[in-house]
Design a protein around this motif. Structure first.
Motif, PDB file in Angstrom:
ATOM      1  N   LEU A  76       0.421  -1.014  -0.184  1.00 48.30           N
ATOM      2  CA  LEU A  76      -0.336   0.130  -0.064  1.00 48.30           C
ATOM      3  C   LEU A  76       1.004   1.418   0.059  1.00 48.30           C
ATOM      4  CD1 LEU A  76      -3.062   0.964  -0.023  1.00 48.30           C
ATOM      5  CD2 LEU A  76      -2.829   1.072   2.973  1.00 48.30           C
ATOM      6  N   ARG A 116       1.181   5.323  -0.477  1.00 53.47           N
ATOM      7  CA  ARG A 116       0.077   6.510   0.693  1.00 53.47           C
ATOM      8  C   ARG A 116       0.608   7.867   0.146  1.00 53.47           C
ATOM      9  NH1 ARG A 116      -0.909   7.544   6.882  1.00 53.47           N
ATOM     10  NH2 ARG A 116       0.170   9.762   6.716  1.00 53.47           N
ATOM     11  N   GLN A 127      -2.691  11.697   3.835  1.00 50.52           N
ATOM     12  CA  GLN A 127      -3.723  11.142   3.156  1.00 50.52           C
ATOM     13  C   GLN A 127      -3.730  10.192   4.714  1.00 50.52           C
ATOM     14  OE1 GLN A 127      -2.966   9.112  -0.619  1.00 50.52           O
ATOM     15  NE2 GLN A 127      -4.105  10.805  -1.530  1.00 50.52           N
ATOM     16  N   ASN A 128      -5.033   9.428   4.525  1.00 50.82           N
ATOM     17  CA  ASN A 128      -5.816   8.279   5.686  1.00 50.82           C
ATOM     18  C   ASN A 128      -5.713   7.108   4.656  1.00 50.82           C
ATOM     19  OD1 ASN A 128      -6.029  10.343   7.516  1.00 50.82           O
ATOM     20  ND2 ASN A 128      -8.249  10.398   7.494  1.00 50.82           N
ATOM     21  N   VAL A 129      -5.347   5.919   5.532  1.00 48.69           N
ATOM     22  CA  VAL A 129      -5.573   4.863   4.160  1.00 48.69           C
ATOM     23  C   VAL A 129      -6.107   4.001   5.498  1.00 48.69           C
ATOM     24  CG1 VAL A 129      -3.828   5.143   2.612  1.00 48.69           C
ATOM     25  CG2 VAL A 129      -3.010   4.115   5.366  1.00 48.69           C
ATOM     26  N   THR A 130      -6.005   2.420   4.935  1.00 51.47           N
ATOM     27  CA  THR A 130      -7.299   1.706   5.688  1.00 51.47           C
ATOM     28  C   THR A 130      -6.401   0.213   5.468  1.00 51.47           C
ATOM     29  OG1 THR A 130      -9.098   2.862   6.304  1.00 51.47           O
ATOM     30  CG2 THR A 130      -9.447   0.299   6.570  1.00 51.47           C
ATOM     31  N   THR A 172      -6.546   2.091  10.585  1.00 49.94           N
ATOM     32  CA  THR A 172      -6.694   3.067   9.112  1.00 49.94           C
ATOM     33  C   THR A 172      -4.868   3.458   9.886  1.00 49.94           C
ATOM     34  OG1 THR A 172      -9.127   2.845   9.232  1.00 49.94           O
ATOM     35  CG2 THR A 172      -7.944   5.585   9.422  1.00 49.94           C
ATOM     36  N   SER A 224      -3.603  10.893   9.064  1.00 50.84           N
ATOM     37  CA  SER A 224      -2.417  11.941   8.479  1.00 50.84           C
ATOM     38  C   SER A 224      -1.841  11.859   9.448  1.00 50.84           C
ATOM     39  CB  SER A 224      -2.880  12.773   8.187  1.00 50.84           C
ATOM     40  OG  SER A 224      -3.825  13.163   8.447  1.00 50.84           O
ATOM     41  N   LEU A 279       2.894  -1.357   3.987  1.00 46.33           N
ATOM     42  CA  LEU A 279       3.054   0.541   3.932  1.00 46.33           C
ATOM     43  C   LEU A 279       3.769   1.348   3.659  1.00 46.33           C
ATOM     44  CD1 LEU A 279       0.738   2.644   3.447  1.00 46.33           C
ATOM     45  CD2 LEU A 279       1.100   2.816   6.349  1.00 46.33           C
TER      46      LEU A 279
END
Lengths: 116, 118
Positions: free
Chosen positions: A11, A13, A17-20, A77, A80, A113
């Motif tokens: 992943l 990012r 940004q937020n990522v889940t 999640t 940021s 990530l």
């Protein structure tokens, strides 16, 4: 096959940004855990949940959030607010059978990530 | 709070030889569990062996055995007849039993990277 799945495997990012990260298990386990792994470090506990609709902060919860709406799912999640989110994230689950003093913890394959 | 220390960041061994990985821990608990996990290049965490602190006998699983010294708070892993497939990161971990107020989470050391050379 019973087990734990995590997606995606990789992943990326952008900053801000937020990522889940997804974690699903079909082992009928009540307890689920999120760990973070950095190079040269062991695994550190981010959040854990012993039962649906309940979860607790681990040692490094700042900048992360979780939910536990279903027994099978425990998404993480990365917000940021997390200053250094680039890491390998591992999800785990175990039974909560208190007739045993120990229940083995099973791990998913992990999500890598990277913040660009 | 419990801590787990692995003092050997990297080790190497020749195939078929024996290697010992060290682990020390700190706890005020009397009963607890200790583990060795293997993380190969695939990064999947695999449980290698488990030791229950109230058992004096050292745990053994095929080529893997531990030397558990409770008074010294030492928990080393011995791998006999090393194989190429043993190449991995090895993590020592600690867990309190449920009746000790544990939530079931593991406390890990920083790991030892083991390379088995042909």
């Amino acid at each position: 096959d019973g087990g734990i799945t995590q997606s995606p495997k990789y992943l990326f990012r952008k900053e801000g940004q937020n990522v889940t990260l997804s974690c699903e298990q079909n082992l009928n386990h009540d307890a689920m855990y999120w760990y973070r792994q950095d190079p040269g470090q062991g695994l550190r506990l981010i959040y854990y949940s012993q039962i649906v609709n309940d979860f607790q902060k681990g040692d490094i919860a700042e900048g992360y959030s979780v939910s536990r709406e279903k027994k099978e799912s425990f998404p993480l999640t990365v917000t940021s607010a997390q200053k250094n989110p680039t890491a390998f994230y591992l999800c785990a689950s175990s039974s909560r059978d208190r007739t045993n003093s120990y229940n083995e913890q099973f791990f998913g394959p992990g999500t890598r990530l990277t913040v660009l | 709070a419990q801590t787990v220390t692995q003092s050997q960041p990297e080790m190497s061994v020749q195939e078929a030889e024996t290697v010992t990985l060290s682990c020390t821990y700190d706890t005020s608990e009397n009963n607890y569990y200790l583990f060795w996990y293997k993380q190969p290049p695939s990064r999947q965490m695999i449980l290698v062996i488990r030791q229950e602190a109230y058992k004096q006998q050292n745990a053994t699983e095929n080529r893997f055995s531990v030397n558990f010294q409770k008074a010294a708070k030492s928990f080393s892993l011995k791998i006999s007849d090393s194989q190429l497939g043993d190449t991995a990161m090895y993590f020592c971990a600690f867990m309190k039993p449920f009746y000790g107020g544990s939530q079931g989470n593991l406390i890990f050391g920083k790991g030892t990277k083991l390379s088995v050379k042909p």
